[in-house]
Design a protein around this motif. Structure first.
Motif, PDB file in Angstrom:
ATOM      1  N   ARG A  30       0.895  -1.232   0.148  1.00 43.77           N
ATOM      2  CA  ARG A  30       0.022   0.022   0.033  1.00 43.77           C
ATOM      3  C   ARG A  30       0.706   1.365   0.085  1.00 43.77           C
ATOM      4  N   ASN A 108      -7.199   3.127  -2.683  1.00 39.81           N
ATOM      5  CA  ASN A 108      -8.258   2.251  -2.379  1.00 39.81           C
ATOM      6  C   ASN A 108      -9.027   1.791  -3.512  1.00 39.81           C
ATOM      7  N   ARG A 112      -9.488  -2.188  -4.168  1.00 40.69           N
ATOM      8  CA  ARG A 112     -10.627  -2.635  -4.154  1.00 40.69           C
ATOM      9  C   ARG A 112     -10.913  -3.666  -5.400  1.00 40.69           C
ATOM     10  N   TYR A 139     -11.616  -0.041   8.206  1.00 45.76           N
ATOM     11  CA  TYR A 139     -12.017   0.430   7.098  1.00 45.76           C
ATOM     12  C   TYR A 139     -12.438  -0.379   5.989  1.00 45.76           C
ATOM     13  N   ASP A 140     -13.794  -0.703   5.477  1.00 45.73           N
ATOM     14  CA  ASP A 140     -14.197  -1.573   4.555  1.00 45.73           C
ATOM     15  C   ASP A 140     -13.861  -0.748   3.186  1.00 45.73           C
ATOM     16  N   TRP A 141     -12.593  -1.152   2.492  1.00 42.32           N
ATOM     17  CA  TRP A 141     -12.312  -0.389   1.407  1.00 42.32           C
ATOM     18  C   TRP A 141     -12.829  -1.399   0.374  1.00 42.32           C
ATOM     19  N   HIS A 144     -17.090  -1.079   0.746  1.00 45.66           N
ATOM     20  CA  HIS A 144     -17.665   0.267   1.362  1.00 45.66           C
ATOM     21  C   HIS A 144     -18.958  -0.035   2.142  1.00 45.66           C
TER      22      HIS A 144
END
Length: 222
Positions: A30, A108, A112, A139-141, A144
């Motif tokens: 990342r 992101n 995804r 965080y739900d990348w 969402h």
């Protein structure tokens, strides 16, 4: 020293939702300045003997006891665990998104895209949808929050065995890619810094310039 990852998170989800096929997802790369971002997906069939026989009190899976988040394992240990993870996973996948995709989609968005491709790949292998997904972080990348299957978990790469296994597979594949890219682009030290912003890498950027493997939308310092 942190303890090994266990099956306790997966067992808790299975008990709460009465499910069987649970995937762990983790990302590598990342924060790098160069090279791809990589997503590992590892699916456990909790009805498989190796997992069904795991003690619910400890969550220690005998065949994978010793697997940790990839950052906590040596390169040799990651290599040693790789075949065992693949043997006991019901399905697995590692997906990459290249620097130009990261530039176009944002980090992101690239995560995804790779994560959804990984989920699709393992569901094709299984021949059925997953029951639940454990995603490292808060965080739900990935969806969402649109999918009830996805459960975020802080430090899941340390706590949940499926996520730790996913991190090992992703780290191994990305490291191999960075070694290949290092041979094609000597001077940046990617075989050791893996594309991250080490002092040597940043000095090479000033001396040698930007390559096609750098993330141009990032602050490269040049």
């Amino acid at each position: 020293m942190p303890e090994n990852a266990t099956l306790l998170p997966e067992l808790a989800i299975a008990a709460q939702r009465n499910v069987r096929f649970i995937a762990g997802i983790d990302e590598v790369g990342r924060g790098a300045l160069a090279g791809p971002v990589s997503i590992g997906v590892v699916v456990f069939d909790l009805n498989a003997p190796v997992f069904a026989e795991t003690p619910t009190a400890s969550g220690i899976c005998s065949q994978l006891d010793g697997v940790r988040d990839s950052k906590l394992l040596s390169a040799k240990a990651r290599q040693r665990w790789h075949p065992h993870i693949c043997e006991h996973a019901a399905a697995y996948s590692v997906q990459h998104r290249a620097p130009r995709e990261i530039d176009a989609l944002g980090i992101n968005g690239a995560l995804r895209a790779a994560g959804l491709a990984g989920l699709n790949a393992v569901e094709v292998q299984l021949g059925r949808p997953l029951d639940a997904v454990i995603l490292d972080g808060s965080y739900d990348w990935l969806t969402h929050g649109a999918s009830p299957r996805v459960q975020t978990m802080v430090k899941a790469d340390i706590r949940a065995l499926s996520v730790a296994c996913a991190s090992v597979l992703a780290k191994l594949e990305r490291d191999r890619l960075m070694e290949e890219l290092a041979a094609a682009h000597p001077g940046y030290g990617w075989d050791s810094n893996r594309g991250y912003g080490s002092q040597g890498h940043r000095s090479a950027l000033l001396e040698l310039g930007v390559t096609a493997q750098h993330r141009l939308s990032w602050n490269l310092g040049v």
